[in-house]
Design a protein around this motif. Structure first.
Motif, PDB file in Angstrom:
ATOM      1  N   TYR A  42      10.466  45.122  26.804  1.00 38.64           N
ATOM      2  CA  TYR A  42      11.305  46.208  26.292  1.00 38.64           C
ATOM      3  C   TYR A  42      11.399  46.069  24.787  1.00 38.64           C
ATOM      4  N   GLU A  43      11.371  47.185  24.097  1.00 36.14           N
ATOM      5  CA  GLU A  43      11.756  47.216  22.684  1.00 36.14           C
ATOM      6  C   GLU A  43      11.961  48.664  22.269  1.00 36.14           C
ATOM      7  N   PHE A  44      13.192  48.991  21.985  1.00 33.07           N
ATOM      8  CA  PHE A  44      13.519  50.291  21.390  1.00 33.07           C
ATOM      9  C   PHE A  44      14.020  50.038  19.976  1.00 33.07           C
ATOM     10  N   PHE A  45      15.131  49.334  19.854  1.00 34.02           N
ATOM     11  CA  PHE A  45      15.584  48.878  18.544  1.00 34.02           C
ATOM     12  C   PHE A  45      14.692  47.717  18.119  1.00 34.02           C
TER      13      PHE A  45
ATOM     14  N   ARG B 261      14.364  55.635  11.143  1.00 32.73           N
ATOM     15  CA  ARG B 261      13.283  55.528  12.110  1.00 32.73           C
ATOM     16  C   ARG B 261      12.571  54.187  12.063  1.00 32.73           C
ATOM     17  N   ARG B 262      12.550  53.543  10.915  1.00 32.20           N
ATOM     18  CA  ARG B 262      11.847  52.260  10.806  1.00 32.20           C
ATOM     19  C   ARG B 262      12.472  51.177  11.674  1.00 32.20           C
ATOM     20  N   LEU B 263      13.699  51.391  12.123  1.00 32.74           N
ATOM     21  CA  LEU B 263      14.382  50.409  12.961  1.00 32.74           C
ATOM     22  C   LEU B 263      14.084  50.574  14.450  1.00 32.74           C
ATOM     23  N   PHE B 264      13.228  51.539  14.807  1.00 33.14           N
ATOM     24  CA  PHE B 264      13.016  51.831  16.222  1.00 33.14           C
ATOM     25  C   PHE B 264      11.533  51.837  16.570  1.00 33.14           C
ATOM     26  N   ARG B 265      11.252  51.543  17.835  1.00 36.33           N
ATOM     27  CA  ARG B 265       9.894  51.440  18.339  1.00 36.33           C
ATOM     28  C   ARG B 265       9.722  52.365  19.537  1.00 36.33           C
ATOM     29  N   PHE B 266       8.560  53.004  19.632  1.00 29.16           N
ATOM     30  CA  PHE B 266       8.290  53.909  20.740  1.00 29.16           C
ATOM     31  C   PHE B 266       7.554  53.164  21.859  1.00 29.16           C
ATOM     32  N   LYS B 267       8.197  52.101  22.364  1.00 25.57           N
ATOM     33  CA  LYS B 267       7.634  51.345  23.482  1.00 25.57           C
ATOM     34  C   LYS B 267       8.352  51.656  24.789  1.00 25.57           C
ATOM     35  N   THR B 268       9.599  52.050  24.685  1.00 24.10           N
ATOM     36  CA  THR B 268      10.406  52.338  25.875  1.00 24.10           C
ATOM     37  C   THR B 268      10.528  53.835  26.099  1.00 24.10           C
ATOM     38  N   PHE B 269      10.698  54.586  25.037  1.00 25.98           N
ATOM     39  CA  PHE B 269      10.788  56.048  25.114  1.00 25.98           C
ATOM     40  C   PHE B 269       9.696  56.650  24.235  1.00 25.98           C
ATOM     41  N   PRO B 270       9.085  57.754  24.680  1.00 30.59           N
ATOM     42  CA  PRO B 270       8.006  58.344  23.880  1.00 30.59           C
ATOM     43  C   PRO B 270       8.493  59.022  22.610  1.00 30.59           C
ATOM     44  N   THR B 271       9.748  59.507  22.626  1.00 25.37           N
ATOM     45  CA  THR B 271      10.311  60.213  21.469  1.00 25.37           C
ATOM     46  C   THR B 271      11.797  59.906  21.360  1.00 25.37           C
ATOM     47  N   PHE B 272      12.371  60.227  20.205  1.00 21.75           N
ATOM     48  CA  PHE B 272      13.819  60.095  20.041  1.00 21.75           C
ATOM     49  C   PHE B 272      14.561  61.058  20.961  1.00 21.75           C
ATOM     50  N   ASP B 273      13.981  62.245  21.172  1.00 19.22           N
ATOM     51  CA  ASP B 273      14.622  63.207  22.065  1.00 19.22           C
ATOM     52  C   ASP B 273      14.721  62.652  23.485  1.00 19.22           C
TER      53      ASP B 273
ATOM     54  N   GLY C  82      17.895  44.478  12.687  1.00 22.75           N
ATOM     55  CA  GLY C  82      16.743  44.063  13.484  1.00 22.75           C
ATOM     56  C   GLY C  82      16.293  42.638  13.247  1.00 22.75           C
ATOM     57  N   LYS C  83      17.036  41.880  12.415  1.00 24.19           N
ATOM     58  CA  LYS C  83      16.667  40.492  12.157  1.00 24.19           C
ATOM     59  C   LYS C  83      17.343  39.575  13.172  1.00 24.19           C
ATOM     60  N   PRO C  84      16.664  38.493  13.606  1.00 21.03           N
ATOM     61  CA  PRO C  84      17.248  37.580  14.585  1.00 21.03           C
ATOM     62  C   PRO C  84      18.588  37.028  14.109  1.00 21.03           C
ATOM     63  N   TYR C  85      19.504  36.837  15.054  1.00 18.28           N
ATOM     64  CA  TYR C  85      20.805  36.258  14.757  1.00 18.28           C
ATOM     65  C   TYR C  85      20.612  34.885  14.120  1.00 18.28           C
ATOM     66  N   ALA C  86      21.078  34.722  12.897  1.00 22.07           N
ATOM     67  CA  ALA C  86      20.779  33.528  12.104  1.00 22.07           C
ATOM     68  C   ALA C  86      21.366  32.251  12.685  1.00 22.07           C
ATOM     69  N   GLU C  87      22.446  32.365  13.451  1.00 22.40           N
ATOM     70  CA  GLU C  87      23.135  31.187  13.975  1.00 22.40           C
ATOM     71  C   GLU C  87      22.776  30.884  15.420  1.00 22.40           C
ATOM     72  N   LEU C  88      21.669  31.432  15.922  1.00 19.85           N
ATOM     73  CA  LEU C  88      21.356  31.272  17.338  1.00 19.85           C
ATOM     74  C   LEU C  88      21.141  29.807  17.729  1.00 19.85           C
ATOM     75  N   ASP C  89      20.386  29.059  16.953  1.00 21.39           N
ATOM     76  CA  ASP C  89      20.145  27.653  17.288  1.00 21.39           C
ATOM     77  C   ASP C  89      21.453  26.864  17.276  1.00 21.39           C
ATOM     78  N   ARG C  90      22.278  27.124  16.286  1.00 22.97           N
ATOM     79  CA  ARG C  90      23.571  26.443  16.218  1.00 22.97           C
ATOM     80  C   ARG C  90      24.445  26.820  17.409  1.00 22.97           C
ATOM     81  N   LEU C  91      24.433  28.101  17.774  1.00 18.61           N
ATOM     82  CA  LEU C  91      25.201  28.555  18.924  1.00 18.61           C
ATOM     83  C   LEU C  91      24.736  27.859  20.196  1.00 18.61           C
TER      84      LEU C  91
END
Length: 248
Positions: A231-234, A105-117, A204-213
């Protein structure tokens, strides 16, 4: 002296609980409404435009967009499989994914959906719409078997190209060179923007190679922009990468 047995741990190790377990690319999909949120899309503005959804899985974006007058096409490596096999894949992959969602559950946010259901109901509705539309693919042909980093389309064939939950989220499965080639291929088949979401890995951590990409893509003549989305669910999924951003 006999050493008593150790008690069974009651909690999972922190490392296991802090990242999704993704040993293979999951066949997991979302609705047009959710696409609209994490890709910052206005579906009405897409009417009459050619849109490609790459690594679409059982998302219902293509089926729903077609009903709204969008010339939508979806790509996935499993689109050569019979309907019954994809229905079974949906059943199994959804069961595994929703088990993880509830455990981590710590990997998810209730900003897009009110519940997991509510999230589960929405994603299962997407899969049901997809399966109903896929059953007629022999007639309409809008689900194309293909996979990155090689797509079977002409240069600039689409007005907009979308790719969700493949790049970056599977960064341990696909290396940096693959990401560069895949992004270049997405840009090749679009004469407008490419939108890629999210920009984080399975923890949930930013892609480390984004600047290089972005630097590598810039050297290929592909401009890039990171845009925030409402938006933020994950956790961390509140932005997208735009290739060849268009000015309006």
């Amino acid at each position: 002296m006999t050493t008593p047995p150790r008690p069974t741990p009651r909690v999972r190790p922190a490392a296991a609980a802090s990242t999704l377990d993704l040993p293979a690319v999951s066949f997991f999909g979302r609705t047009l409404d959710e696409y609209g949120r994490f890709f910052a899309l206005d579906p009405s503005a897409l009417r009459g435009r050619a849109v490609l959804d790459v690594a679409a899985g059982p998302s219902s974006f293509t089926a729903e967009a077609r009903r709204r007058g969008v010339d939508a096409v979806a790509v996935d490596p499993l689109y050569d499989r019979p309907h019954a096999e994809l229905a079974a894949r949906v059943r199994d992959d959804y069961a595994r994914m929703f088990e993880q969602i509830r455990e981590k559950r710590r990997l998810f946010r209730f900003k897009t959906f009110p519940t997991f259901d509510a999230a589960e109901t929405d994603r299962r509705a997407a899969a049901a719409r997809f399966l109903a539309d896929y059953e007629g693919n022999g007639r309409h042909g809008r689900y194309v078997r293909a996979s990155l980093p090689l797509l079977p389309f002409l240069d600039g064939a689409f007005d907009l190209v979308l790719c969700a939950h493949l790049l970056f989220i599977y960064a341990t499965r696909f290396d940096f060179a693959w990401h560069v080639t895949a992004c270049a291929e997405l840009a090749r088949v679009s004469h407008g923007e490419v939108r890629i979401h999210p920009l984080v890995g399975p923890g949930g951590k930013p892609y480390a190679e984004l600047d290089r990409l972005r630097g590598e893509l810039g050297a290929l003549g592909i401009t890039t922009e990171v845009r925030k989305v409402n938006y933020e669910f994950f956790v961390g999924s509140s932005s997208m990468l735009v290739l060849n951003p268009q000015t309006t």
